[in-house]
Write an enzyme that holds these catalytic residues in place. Structure first.
Site, PDB file in Angstrom:
ATOM      1  CG  HIS A  87       0.938   3.819   4.980  1.00 45.28           C
ATOM      2  ND1 HIS A  87       2.262   4.128   4.903  1.00 45.28           N
ATOM      3  CD2 HIS A  87       0.638   3.082   3.861  1.00 45.28           C
ATOM      4  CE1 HIS A  87       2.754   3.614   3.778  1.00 45.28           C
ATOM      5  NE2 HIS A  87       1.804   2.986   3.135  1.00 45.28           N
ATOM      6  CG  HIS A 141       4.930   0.166   0.163  1.00 39.26           C
ATOM      7  ND1 HIS A 141       4.829   0.035   1.529  1.00 39.26           N
ATOM      8  CD2 HIS A 141       4.006   1.094  -0.191  1.00 39.26           C
ATOM      9  CE1 HIS A 141       3.875   0.847   1.976  1.00 39.26           C
ATOM     10  NE2 HIS A 141       3.356   1.493   0.957  1.00 39.26           N
ATOM     11  CD  GLU A 163      -3.832   2.091   2.088  1.00 41.93           C
ATOM     12  OE1 GLU A 163      -3.003   1.756   2.948  1.00 41.93           O
ATOM     13  OE2 GLU A 163      -3.680   1.849   0.873  1.00 41.93           O
ATOM     14  CG  ASP A 200       0.857   2.466  -2.232  1.00 43.22           C
ATOM     15  OD1 ASP A 200       1.792   2.550  -1.413  1.00 43.22           O
ATOM     16  OD2 ASP A 200      -0.279   2.089  -1.915  1.00 43.22           O
ATOM     17  CG  HIS A 220       3.337   6.425  -0.698  1.00 45.93           C
ATOM     18  ND1 HIS A 220       2.879   6.858   0.539  1.00 45.93           N
ATOM     19  CD2 HIS A 220       3.175   5.075  -0.684  1.00 45.93           C
ATOM     20  CE1 HIS A 220       2.472   5.813   1.238  1.00 45.93           C
ATOM     21  NE2 HIS A 220       2.629   4.719   0.512  1.00 45.93           N
ATOM     22  CD1 TRP A 233      -1.954  -4.147   0.303  1.00 43.73           C
ATOM     23  CD2 TRP A 233       0.244  -4.426  -0.072  1.00 43.73           C
ATOM     24  NE1 TRP A 233      -1.353  -4.490   1.482  1.00 43.73           N
ATOM     25  CE2 TRP A 233      -0.018  -4.665   1.288  1.00 43.73           C
ATOM     26  CE3 TRP A 233       1.553  -4.538  -0.532  1.00 43.73           C
ATOM     27  CZ2 TRP A 233       0.984  -5.023   2.198  1.00 43.73           C
ATOM     28  CZ3 TRP A 233       2.550  -4.889   0.362  1.00 43.73           C
ATOM     29  CH2 TRP A 233       2.262  -5.128   1.714  1.00 43.73           C
ATOM     30  CD  GLN A 289       1.812  -3.215   5.826  1.00 42.86           C
ATOM     31  OE1 GLN A 289       2.203  -2.923   4.715  1.00 42.86           O
ATOM     32  NE2 GLN A 289       0.655  -2.743   6.303  1.00 42.86           N
TER      33      GLN A 289
HETATM   34  N1  17E Z   1       0.839  -1.358   3.014  1.00 46.35           N
HETATM   35  C1  17E Z   1      -0.218  -0.599   3.373  1.00 46.35           C
HETATM   36  O1  17E Z   1      -0.545  -0.534   4.563  1.00 46.35           O
HETATM   37  N2  17E Z   1      -0.894   0.072   2.432  1.00 46.35           N
HETATM   38  C2  17E Z   1      -0.542   0.005   1.163  1.00 46.35           C
HETATM   39  N3  17E Z   1      -1.239   0.680   0.255  1.00 46.35           N
HETATM   40  C3  17E Z   1       0.561  -0.806   0.780  1.00 46.35           C
HETATM   41  C4  17E Z   1       1.227  -1.450   1.728  1.00 46.35           C
HETATM   42  C5  17E Z   1       0.947  -0.893  -0.646  1.00 46.35           C
HETATM   43 FE   FE2 Z   2       1.598   2.877   0.917  1.00 46.96          FE
END
Ligand code: 17E
Ligand code: FE2
Length: 417
Positions: A215, A64, A218, A314, A62, A320, A157
């Site tokens: 995702h 980005h 989170e 990540d 995982h 982030w 996103q």
């Molecule tokens: N975008 C997201 O929604 N969550 C993350 N942890 C990252 C990007 C890095």
């Molecule tokens: Fe992520």
């Protein structure tokens, strides 16, 4: 990439007991041809592993890659939250070009490959109208295929239903060749949108025959319960192990009565989990005073339940998470600490979460150390998984497709008094 036959001698195989005899690994035309004691060296280039640990490569399940190496652009994330990160990235992504994405992604892949990562799953943001992030990473997937295997997730996103164009962009991403369908139900405008985004993701995955990696939850909100919806769809469609829930940090905040019931459903669903402990220990808990939550999913309990859990980095220097080395042993070490995985078998499991478990999540058909498999392996400056994590040992040799692609000398210190 052509390469001479190679013989790696004096290997301590990772899946053998510590007192097992050292062996040699012979490789030719990109494949492992034999593993055993006393293999003949004639015609082979010889490398001495000197009794060090030989492991299949690390799997970065995982990351980005579209946003790596952009920390501070156009501004630093001051609150440290996911949501400020999304806002900063929304500004930064207006300036993406194919060259920008490709150059940063390849730099990060090289950084990871030099530290033993030869398989990567990257998310690509597909909620930006030109789809530059996705197109760039698909080009990177081809450009690096001789030395690293890259999977690309179409990741919306800003939400599948966050803007009217986003669903069409998801569809376009599938047509362009994304390997995996992504999602972000906890960031959809409403709970209902989150639920229907999951239905849509399963429908796309079915129609285009792709894997799923969402995702999911989170956030520290104990009411964020999309993982149950993902599990329900995995059960109903029979997609099971083709489905992954990433992050699931809210699970760390669920009450135990709900978590107990949920665990049973998750067990039935057989979905995979990916935790990203480095980033989520910094990103979550931001609304807490004291005590502050760790904001990491129930890694230990999921693993104890027999579910497949892997770990990811990540981010490397992005909106982030401004830190990050690309080293999977940093990730495993943080999991040992933040998830209370300090039993010896638990430490070993954290190593497996950055190798074999990741391979299972990515559905890698030919991962491992055995004759006829691709000759992808690493030599660690360690004699056990425990030592590798404790010292975050240097990866001395990286062999990809039967060819040494990187070597690193461990640092030497001298005592001067
Ligand atoms: N975008 C997201 O929604 N969550 C993350 N942890 C990252 C990007 C890095
Ligand atoms: Fe992520």
């Amino acid at each position: 990439m052509s390469s001479a036959p190679l013989l790696l001698q004096n290997c301590r195989l990772i899946d053998q007991p510590g007192d097992a005899p050292l062996v040699s690994i012979a490789m030719e035309t990109g494949r492992i041809t034999a593993i055993g004691p006393d293999l003949a060296a004639d015609g082979h280039e010889v490398i001495d592993a000197a009794g060090n640990l030989v492991s299949p490569p690390f799997v970065e399940s995982h990351i980005h890659l579209d946003s790596v190496l952009t920390a501070g652009e156009p501004r630093w994330n001051q609150s440290g939250t996911l949501f400020e990160g999304i806002d900063i990235w929304r500004d930064r992504k207006q300036d993406l070009s194919l060259e920008d994405v490709k150059q940063r992604a390849i730099a990060a892949l090289k950084l990871q490959a030099q530290q033993g990562v030869l398989y990567v799953r990257s998310h690509a943001d597909v909620s930006e109208a030109s789809l530059t992030a996705l197109k760039g990473l698909l080009e990177v997937r081809e450009a690096v295929q001789d030395w690293i295997t890259l999977q690309v997730v179409a990741f919306p996103q800003d939400g599948v239903y966050g803007s009217p164009k986003n669903l069409d962009l998801m569809e376009e991403a599938m047509k362009l060749g994304a390997d995996v369908v992504g999602g972000i139900p906890h960031y959809e405008l409403t709970r209902e949108d989150g639920v229907r985004s999951i239905e849509k993701i399963f429908e796309l995955a079915d129609r285009y025959d792709r894997l799923i990696d969402i995702h999911c939850d989170e956030i520290d909100d104990e009411q964020s319960r999309f993982v149950e919806v993902v599990a329900a769809w995995a059960i109903r469609t029979g997609m099971g192990g083709r489905v992954t829930a990433s992050h699931t940090t809210a699970m760390g905040s669920y009450n135990n009565a709900y978590a107990y019931k949920l665990m049973g459903f998750l067990g039935r669903s057989q979905i995979n989990f990916i935790a990203n402990p480095l980033i989520n220990i910094t990103l979550q808990g931001r609304a807490d005073t004291y005590p502050k939550r760790r904001g990491i999913t129930r890694v230990k309990e999921l693993w104890q339940q027999g579910l497949n859990v892997s770990l990811g980095h990540d981010c490397i220097q992005d909106p982030w998470y401004s830190l990050g080395t690309g080293n999977m042993l940093d990730v495993a070490s943080m999991a040992v600490h933040a998830c209370h995985m300090t039993g010896l078998d638990e430490i070993d499991a954290c190593y497996d979460m950055v190798t074999t478990h990741g391979a299972r999540t990515l559905h890698l058909a030919d991962y491992g150390l055995a004759p006829n498999l691709p000759a992808n392996l690493i030599v660690l400056d360690a004699d056990s998984r425990y030592e590798a994590i404790r010292r975050r040992s240097v990866v001395r040799q990286v062999i990809s497709r039967g060819q040494p692609i990187s070597d690193t000398e461990p640092a030497q210190s001298r005592w001067l008094i």
